[in-house]
Design a protein around this motif. Structure first.
Motif, PDB file in Angstrom:
ATOM      1  N   ARG A   1       0.862  -1.157   0.170  1.00 49.65           N
ATOM      2  CA  ARG A   1       0.197   0.108  -0.067  1.00 49.65           C
ATOM      3  C   ARG A   1       1.028   1.181  -0.025  1.00 49.65           C
ATOM      4  O   ARG A   1       0.350   2.237  -0.725  1.00 49.65           O
ATOM      5  CB  ARG A   1      -1.061   0.080   1.135  1.00 49.65           C
ATOM      6  CG  ARG A   1      -2.121  -1.153   1.062  1.00 49.65           C
ATOM      7  CD  ARG A   1      -3.186  -0.940   2.295  1.00 49.65           C
ATOM      8  NE  ARG A   1      -2.246  -1.138   3.476  1.00 49.65           N
ATOM      9  CZ  ARG A   1      -2.333  -2.374   4.071  1.00 49.65           C
ATOM     10  NH1 ARG A   1      -2.888  -3.469   3.321  1.00 49.65           N
ATOM     11  NH2 ARG A   1      -1.843  -2.682   5.104  1.00 49.65           N
ATOM     12  N   LEU A   2       1.990   1.303   0.764  1.00 53.79           N
ATOM     13  CA  LEU A   2       2.899   2.380   0.923  1.00 53.79           C
ATOM     14  C   LEU A   2       3.592   2.556  -0.492  1.00 53.79           C
ATOM     15  O   LEU A   2       3.562   3.859  -1.025  1.00 53.79           O
ATOM     16  CB  LEU A   2       3.996   2.236   1.856  1.00 53.79           C
ATOM     17  CG  LEU A   2       5.124   3.287   2.003  1.00 53.79           C
ATOM     18  CD1 LEU A   2       4.508   4.519   2.464  1.00 53.79           C
ATOM     19  CD2 LEU A   2       6.224   2.929   2.947  1.00 53.79           C
ATOM     20  N   THR A   3       3.773   1.522  -1.204  1.00 49.76           N
ATOM     21  CA  THR A   3       4.698   1.653  -2.516  1.00 49.76           C
ATOM     22  C   THR A   3       3.534   2.267  -3.518  1.00 49.76           C
ATOM     23  O   THR A   3       3.980   2.886  -4.435  1.00 49.76           O
ATOM     24  CB  THR A   3       5.174   0.228  -2.805  1.00 49.76           C
ATOM     25  OG1 THR A   3       6.155  -0.169  -2.029  1.00 49.76           O
ATOM     26  CG2 THR A   3       5.839   0.312  -4.287  1.00 49.76           C
ATOM     27  N   ALA A   4       2.363   1.471  -3.387  1.00 46.98           N
ATOM     28  CA  ALA A   4       1.446   2.113  -4.433  1.00 46.98           C
ATOM     29  C   ALA A   4       0.824   3.524  -4.301  1.00 46.98           C
ATOM     30  O   ALA A   4       0.768   4.146  -5.288  1.00 46.98           O
ATOM     31  CB  ALA A   4      -0.237   1.330  -3.991  1.00 46.98           C
ATOM     32  N   ASP A   5       0.890   4.051  -3.300  1.00 41.08           N
ATOM     33  CA  ASP A   5       0.770   5.529  -3.039  1.00 41.08           C
ATOM     34  C   ASP A   5       1.747   6.359  -3.581  1.00 41.08           C
ATOM     35  O   ASP A   5       1.574   7.572  -3.998  1.00 41.08           O
ATOM     36  CB  ASP A   5       0.792   5.755  -1.431  1.00 41.08           C
ATOM     37  CG  ASP A   5      -0.601   5.059  -0.777  1.00 41.08           C
ATOM     38  OD1 ASP A   5      -1.630   5.100  -1.557  1.00 41.08           O
ATOM     39  OD2 ASP A   5      -0.573   5.135   0.646  1.00 41.08           O
ATOM     40  N   ARG A   6       3.008   5.934  -3.436  1.00 41.52           N
ATOM     41  CA  ARG A   6       4.233   6.339  -4.080  1.00 41.52           C
ATOM     42  C   ARG A   6       4.050   6.223  -5.736  1.00 41.52           C
ATOM     43  O   ARG A   6       4.580   7.223  -6.587  1.00 41.52           O
ATOM     44  CB  ARG A   6       5.540   6.028  -3.736  1.00 41.52           C
ATOM     45  CG  ARG A   6       6.641   6.476  -4.249  1.00 41.52           C
ATOM     46  CD  ARG A   6       6.745   8.059  -3.742  1.00 41.52           C
ATOM     47  NE  ARG A   6       7.932   8.852  -4.500  1.00 41.52           N
ATOM     48  CZ  ARG A   6       7.875  10.030  -4.379  1.00 41.52           C
ATOM     49  NH1 ARG A   6       7.047  10.912  -3.479  1.00 41.52           N
ATOM     50  NH2 ARG A   6       8.939  10.804  -5.192  1.00 41.52           N
TER      51      ARG A   6
ATOM     52  N   GLU B   1      -1.315   0.054  -8.568  1.00 48.53           N
ATOM     53  CA  GLU B   1      -1.537  -1.248  -7.416  1.00 48.53           C
ATOM     54  C   GLU B   1      -0.800  -2.336  -7.495  1.00 48.53           C
ATOM     55  O   GLU B   1      -0.316  -2.537  -8.693  1.00 48.53           O
ATOM     56  CB  GLU B   1      -2.954  -1.569  -7.439  1.00 48.53           C
ATOM     57  CG  GLU B   1      -3.741  -0.287  -7.137  1.00 48.53           C
ATOM     58  CD  GLU B   1      -3.907  -0.131  -5.637  1.00 48.53           C
ATOM     59  OE1 GLU B   1      -3.462  -1.054  -4.617  1.00 48.53           O
ATOM     60  OE2 GLU B   1      -4.243   1.216  -5.141  1.00 48.53           O
ATOM     61  N   ILE B   2      -0.291  -3.007  -6.633  1.00 48.26           N
ATOM     62  CA  ILE B   2       0.368  -4.189  -6.662  1.00 48.26           C
ATOM     63  C   ILE B   2      -0.714  -5.172  -6.122  1.00 48.26           C
ATOM     64  O   ILE B   2      -0.859  -5.219  -4.796  1.00 48.26           O
ATOM     65  CB  ILE B   2       1.672  -4.059  -5.660  1.00 48.26           C
ATOM     66  CG1 ILE B   2       2.569  -2.846  -6.054  1.00 48.26           C
ATOM     67  CG2 ILE B   2       2.535  -5.320  -5.854  1.00 48.26           C
ATOM     68  CD1 ILE B   2       3.777  -2.612  -5.131  1.00 48.26           C
ATOM     69  N   PRO B   3      -0.874  -6.251  -6.966  1.00 48.00           N
ATOM     70  CA  PRO B   3      -1.598  -7.255  -6.548  1.00 48.00           C
ATOM     71  C   PRO B   3      -1.294  -8.116  -5.397  1.00 48.00           C
ATOM     72  O   PRO B   3      -0.096  -8.456  -5.357  1.00 48.00           O
ATOM     73  CB  PRO B   3      -1.970  -7.908  -8.060  1.00 48.00           C
ATOM     74  CG  PRO B   3      -0.684  -7.400  -8.482  1.00 48.00           C
ATOM     75  CD  PRO B   3      -0.330  -6.086  -8.443  1.00 48.00           C
TER      76      PRO B   3
END
Length: 387
Positions: free
Chosen positions: A64-69, A73-75
């Protein structure tokens, strides 16, 4: 300079959270390694599934942190850890998602310390870039470096946390197995409904019709007036049987879809719903006359979804207005139904949402329901098809 400061601030927040996770992963791995030996010796491997579940939660937070950056989205692709203890242990060990998470955790142990070292760059960047840009009029040097480092850290994490093709394939097989089971259950329920409607409705009326015609034949010579009355009753029975048969046919595939198309059928449905319904379907109506329609199964699913949603809105929402939007999407047909009612839709309360999900899942579509208490209720459906 202000834009650079904003970008650097967001990057610093990302690096700070990444540093917190890195520090936590150090503690977690250290405690895990220390406790592993004693756990295996004293308790055995029965706590392994719980450990894997904890790792999944940590990896999920990092996704979730990486997707915000990154904005992507990372499934997740995990097998559910359920059943007896031995089955749980076997699933935890053989799940490809476990290997992905452990690989990321080990790599993060190696590069996570970089995020801790980068945090002091923020105050340094404020001073150096303030002097460099303010006095000399040059471009900032340190703050853009923070942004690039945050992007680099996010790309590394995204690459490590992305599920393997094997894990994605396993998840897809599980999804198809579940949707097939739902489709079979929905088909069985629909078949039983049709059989019940035919048996209790049209079939009973046709039997009564046959009996009245037989009585009319026997009474025709002796009592023509009674025979005419019986024939009149038989005609009524025939009309009622036709009505029942039309009702059954509409439950299978509404003829109005064939006659008017999806947009016309939805407008007729909205007109008879008892609500003030605004129907928007511009990109379906304004296209060329010879433009292909969606497959019949997709149109029928969309029609029944809208019918169920409008029925629920009329019964439970407490409002008299709703909106239906039909849209041609890149991958298929999109349906959106919104009402401004009281919300609080509950799938477990027999509102028809479960049947809606099953019908859409049988076509490999998706359903999203948003219905907070106080409203509004929004149902969004994606039905894949080729135009």
């Amino acid at each position: 300079m202000r834009a650079t400061l904003r970008q650097a601030a967001r990057a610093t927040v990302h690096l700070f959270l990444a540093a917190v996770m890195a520090f936590g992963s150090y503690l977690f791995i250290t405690v895990l390694l220390i406790a592993a030996t004693g756990t295996v010796a004293v308790v055995g491997i029965w706590l392994l599934p719980e450990t894997v579940l904890l790792i999944r939660r940590i990896a999920g937070a990092k996704r979730r942190l990486t997707a915000d950056r990154t904005g992507r989205e990372i499934p997740e692709a995990y097998r559910p850890i359920t059943g007896p203890v031995r089955e749980r242990v076997r699933t935890a060990v053989t799940d490809p998602g476990t290997l992905t998470d452990v690989r990321w955790l080990a790599a993060y142990y190696a590069y996570g310390w970089l995020t801790v070292l980068m945090l002091p760059l923020w105050p340094v960047g404020l001073v150096v870039d303030g002097v460099w840009s303010g006095l000399l009029g040059r471009e900032a040097l340190v703050l853009p470096l923070i942004v690039r480092l945050a992007d680099l850290e996010a790309r590394w994490s995204a690459a490590l946390l992305r599920p393997s093709p094997k894990a994605l394939l396993a998840r897809r097989v599980e999804q198809l197995t579940a949707t097939r089971a739902d489709a079979v259950a929905a088909h069985g329920a629909e078949l039983r409904r049709i059989e019940r409607d035919l048996h209790d409705g049209a079939q009973a009326r046709l039997v009564a019709l046959s009996m009245r015609i037989g009585l009319a034949q026997r009474a025709y010579g002796a009592d023509p007036e009674a025979a005419r009355k019986l024939l009149g009753d038989a005609q009524d029975q025939a009309e009622e049987a036709l009505t029942e048969l039309r009702h059954v046919v509409r439950g299978i595939h509404p003829p109005i879809l064939t006659d008017r198309g999806l947009v016309g059928a939805v407008r007729a449905l909205a007109a008879g719903s008892g609500l003030k319904v605004a129907v928007r379907a511009d990109d379906l109506e304004d296209g060329p006359a010879d433009e292909p329609r969606a497959p019949a199964a997709v149109e029928a699913a969309a029609y029944f979804v809208i019918a169920e949603a409008l029925t629920n809105a009329a019964k439970y929402s407490g409002c008299d207005r709703a909106e239906v939007v039909l849209a041609r999407t890149r991958t298929g047909l999109g349906v959106r139904v919104r009402d401004e009612g009281c919300g609080g839709a509950d799938e477990s309360a027999g509102s028809g949402l479960l049947g809606m999900r099953r019908r859409v899942a049988a076509l490999d579509g998706t359903v999203r329901v948003s219905s907070p208490v106080g409203g509004p209720t929004v149902i969004e459906v994606e039905l894949p098809c080729v135009w």
